[in-house]
Design a protein around this motif. Structure first.
Motif, PDB file in Angstrom:
ATOM      1  N   VAL A   1      38.387  53.118  34.003  1.00 14.92           N
ATOM      2  CA  VAL A   1      37.272  52.668  34.739  1.00 14.92           C
ATOM      3  C   VAL A   1      36.206  53.428  35.152  1.00 14.92           C
ATOM      4  N   THR A   2      36.483  54.781  35.399  1.00 12.17           N
ATOM      5  CA  THR A   2      35.322  55.507  36.015  1.00 12.17           C
ATOM      6  C   THR A   2      34.354  55.885  34.811  1.00 12.17           C
ATOM      7  N   THR A   3      34.697  56.062  33.525  1.00  7.85           N
ATOM      8  CA  THR A   3      33.925  56.108  32.401  1.00  7.85           C
ATOM      9  C   THR A   3      32.910  54.928  32.230  1.00  7.85           C
ATOM     10  N   ILE A   4      33.307  53.754  32.591  1.00  5.33           N
ATOM     11  CA  ILE A   4      32.624  52.581  32.435  1.00  5.33           C
ATOM     12  C   ILE A   4      31.607  52.739  33.595  1.00  5.33           C
ATOM     13  N   LEU A   5      31.991  52.874  34.851  1.00  2.00           N
ATOM     14  CA  LEU A   5      30.988  52.885  36.190  1.00  2.00           C
ATOM     15  C   LEU A   5      30.112  53.924  36.044  1.00  2.00           C
ATOM     16  N   ASP A   6      30.619  55.230  35.424  1.00  3.68           N
ATOM     17  CA  ASP A   6      29.464  56.224  35.368  1.00  3.68           C
ATOM     18  C   ASP A   6      28.329  55.798  34.389  1.00  3.68           C
ATOM     19  N   ARG A   7      28.908  55.282  33.317  1.00  3.43           N
ATOM     20  CA  ARG A   7      27.850  54.902  32.270  1.00  3.43           C
ATOM     21  C   ARG A   7      26.872  53.871  32.928  1.00  3.43           C
ATOM     22  N   ALA A   8      27.589  52.815  33.513  1.00  4.05           N
ATOM     23  CA  ALA A   8      26.615  51.924  34.206  1.00  4.05           C
ATOM     24  C   ALA A   8      25.591  52.375  35.198  1.00  4.05           C
ATOM     25  N   ALA A   9      26.132  53.564  35.779  1.00  5.70           N
ATOM     26  CA  ALA A   9      25.225  53.815  36.886  1.00  5.70           C
ATOM     27  C   ALA A   9      24.045  54.674  36.189  1.00  5.70           C
ATOM     28  N   GLU A  10      23.959  54.881  35.189  1.00  2.63           N
ATOM     29  CA  GLU A  10      22.811  55.714  34.381  1.00  2.63           C
ATOM     30  C   GLU A  10      21.640  54.692  34.528  1.00  2.63           C
ATOM     31  N   THR A  11      22.052  53.335  34.365  1.00  3.57           N
ATOM     32  CA  THR A  11      20.747  52.237  34.544  1.00  3.57           C
ATOM     33  C   THR A  11      20.771  51.350  35.656  1.00  3.57           C
ATOM     34  N   GLY A  12      21.975  51.482  36.653  1.00  3.21           N
ATOM     35  CA  GLY A  12      22.004  50.592  37.878  1.00  3.21           C
ATOM     36  C   GLY A  12      22.174  49.379  37.251  1.00  3.21           C
ATOM     37  N   SER A  13      22.740  48.862  36.230  1.00  2.00           N
ATOM     38  CA  SER A  13      23.049  47.536  35.796  1.00  2.00           C
ATOM     39  C   SER A  13      24.092  47.574  34.819  1.00  2.00           C
ATOM     40  N   MET A  14      24.814  46.275  34.850  1.00  2.00           N
ATOM     41  CA  MET A  14      25.758  46.075  33.845  1.00  2.00           C
ATOM     42  C   MET A  14      26.210  44.548  33.914  1.00  2.00           C
ATOM     43  N   ASP A  15      26.842  44.069  32.702  1.00  2.00           N
ATOM     44  CA  ASP A  15      27.302  42.833  32.904  1.00  2.00           C
ATOM     45  C   ASP A  15      28.896  42.951  33.354  1.00  2.00           C
ATOM     46  N   LEU A  16      29.148  42.559  34.364  1.00  2.00           N
ATOM     47  CA  LEU A  16      30.582  42.744  34.919  1.00  2.00           C
ATOM     48  C   LEU A  16      31.675  42.352  33.895  1.00  2.00           C
ATOM     49  N   VAL A  17      31.589  41.280  33.192  1.00  2.00           N
ATOM     50  CA  VAL A  17      32.483  40.775  32.569  1.00  2.00           C
ATOM     51  C   VAL A  17      32.789  41.539  31.323  1.00  2.00           C
ATOM     52  N   LYS A  18      31.791  41.709  30.502  1.00  2.96           N
ATOM     53  CA  LYS A  18      31.632  42.473  29.415  1.00  2.96           C
ATOM     54  C   LYS A  18      31.783  43.922  29.388  1.00  2.96           C
ATOM     55  N   ASP A  19      31.239  44.688  30.433  1.00  2.33           N
ATOM     56  CA  ASP A  19      31.304  45.963  30.471  1.00  2.33           C
ATOM     57  C   ASP A  19      32.426  46.447  31.357  1.00  2.33           C
ATOM     58  N   LEU A  20      33.206  45.816  32.176  1.00  6.06           N
ATOM     59  CA  LEU A  20      34.003  46.129  33.101  1.00  6.06           C
ATOM     60  C   LEU A  20      35.285  45.219  32.939  1.00  6.06           C
ATOM     61  N   SER A  21      35.349  43.979  33.496  1.00  5.85           N
ATOM     62  CA  SER A  21      36.601  43.141  33.439  1.00  5.85           C
ATOM     63  C   SER A  21      37.354  42.838  32.241  1.00  5.85           C
ATOM     64  N   LEU A  22      36.564  42.858  31.097  1.00  3.14           N
ATOM     65  CA  LEU A  22      37.352  42.554  29.919  1.00  3.14           C
ATOM     66  C   LEU A  22      37.689  43.814  29.183  1.00  3.14           C
TER      67      LEU A  22
END
Length: 410
Positions: free
Chosen positions: A134-155
């Motif tokens: 989880v932290t790896t995914i959120l740290d990566r998303a923090a670089e752009t301040g954006s993500m697709d919640l389903v494809k990047d975290l939930s799944l």
């Protein structure tokens, strides 16, 4: 007979309601309709216009769902399966090797053999692994301040846990995701090919995986050697256990994560309260599970003539237990149509109606969700939708395909 539009659910003639068509779920579970059914016809005869689904009873009150769930000798999961269509995922004889298709005494025997996979100690050992993902995914998303919640975290989070449990390569996550999506959609498909093809592909993959690890230390080897009073799982039962782990073990966490983050985005005060006091998160997880109830229903078949709330039910009748309705039953929780992570939540039906079929993986799902929301509330501020939300339209699963977000890294 035509199905009413979602906007007409509050005024339509209940005899015209048809919950066998995915169109009724295009915006998610029809909670307005469920509320009417609970109040006016909690045991409702659904006359299906789906040529592949016969008539069935919709059971929408939590107490009735629980009663049916706890009387496995009267209401069978084995007789016609747990979906509207008994042939939804291929041959019923093969699917009956899954624990969710079994009745006592087979269910009791099976559950004793597989419960080693879900002991509190086994699950607790996964916490560090889940947190790292989880932290790896959120740290990566923090670089752009954006993500697709389903494809990047939930799944990816629950699927990574499943591949780890299976001892499978992390690179196989994409395969598991594809099979899960096809099974979820195929349950409602007019043709059986979607589900059957996915099941056959998954069976071949799992059979090879099991053969390669049967003497190893992974969960595969552990369950292959599990023994109670000289009894072991058959090859088909072992195969079907891992098949259900792939799709059911993924659906709950994935869809609860998506629904929970979306709800917190829409209720920023509650997100702020959780960020300020992380001790509230275990309770928040229960509210998120209640609110999302990731699987809309399972089915049961009456084995004898009986009645529910004075309504006669004939032997052989199919009953759909609408967990999505039971979790929002006002008799259980006043104000159940309101999302509120700050109030105590003591009951919901996100893991079924109780009894013998209470979800084996509930402890694992709760652990994953606790870690996800601890890290999300710690690392994300001011989440906002940055595009259209895309739902996964099916009668069975309450889920999403895409939720684009922008946020401020904490």
């Amino acid at each position: 007979m035509t199905a009413p539009t979602r906007s007409a659910f509050d005024t339509c003639d209940l005899d015209s309601v048809d919950l066998s068509v995915p169109e009724a779920f295009v915006d998610g579970p029809p909670h307005e309709l469920f509320a009417r059914l609970r109040a006016q016809a909690p045991v409702h005869r659904n006359h299906s216009r789906n040529p592949y689904v016969g008539d069935f009873w919709s059971i929408t009150r939590a107490a009735d769902i629980e009663m049916v769930s706890k009387h496995a000798t009267l209401f069978s999961a084995h007789e016609r399966g747990i979906w509207m269509r008994s042939d939804a995922a291929g041959g019923l004889d093969l699917m009956r090797n899954m624990v969710i298709f079994k009745d006592p005494p087979d269910h009791t025997r099976y559950r004793k053999l597989v419960q080693v996979a879900f002991t509190p100690r086994t699950i607790a050992h996964l916490e560090d692994y889940v947190r790292a993902r989880v932290t790896t995914i959120l740290d990566r998303a923090a670089e752009t301040g954006s993500m697709d919640l389903v494809k990047d975290l939930s799944l990816p989070v629950p699927l990574a846990v499943i591949t780890d449990l299976l001892g499978a390569p992390a690179s196989d996550v994409g395969k598991l995701a594809d099979w899960t999506a096809r099974l979820d959609t195929g349950v409602d498909a007019p043709e059986l090919g979607i589900c059957m093809e996915a099941m056959m592909e998954m069976a071949g993959y799992l059979e090879e995986l099991i053969l390669g690890q049967i003497k190893g230390d992974s969960l595969v080897g552990l369950l292959a050697r599990a023994e109670v009073d000289g009894d072991r799982l058959t090859e088909d039962e072992l195969l079907m256990f891992f098949a259900i782990l792939v799709f059911a073990g993924n659906d709950t966490t994935r869809n609860a994560t998506s629904s929970g983050v979306l709800a917190l985005t829409e209720h920023p005060d509650q997100l702020q309260a959780l960020a300020a006091d992380p001790s509230r998160i275990p309770n928040a997880v229960e509210e998120i599970l209640r609110w999302s109830t990731p699987l809309n229903y399972f089915a049961r078949t009456a084995l004898e003539d009986t009645e529910i709330r004075g309504v006669p039910i004939a032997a052989g009748d199919l009953l759909l237990l609408w967990y999505a309705s039971g979790s929002r039953d006002e008799e259980i929780l006043p104000g159940a149509d309101r999302f509120d992570v700050l109030r105590p939540v003591e009951y919901h039906q996100a893991f079924g109606g109780g009894g013998r079929h209470f979800c084996l993986g509930a402890g694992l799902a709760r652990l994953e969700l606790k870690v996800i929301f601890e890290e999300f509330t710690r690392r994300v501020r001011d989440p906002r939708l940055s595009g259209p939300v895309v739902r996964h339209c099916t009668t069975w699963v309450n889920g999403y395909d895409s939720i684009p977000l922008t946020f401020t890294p904490a």
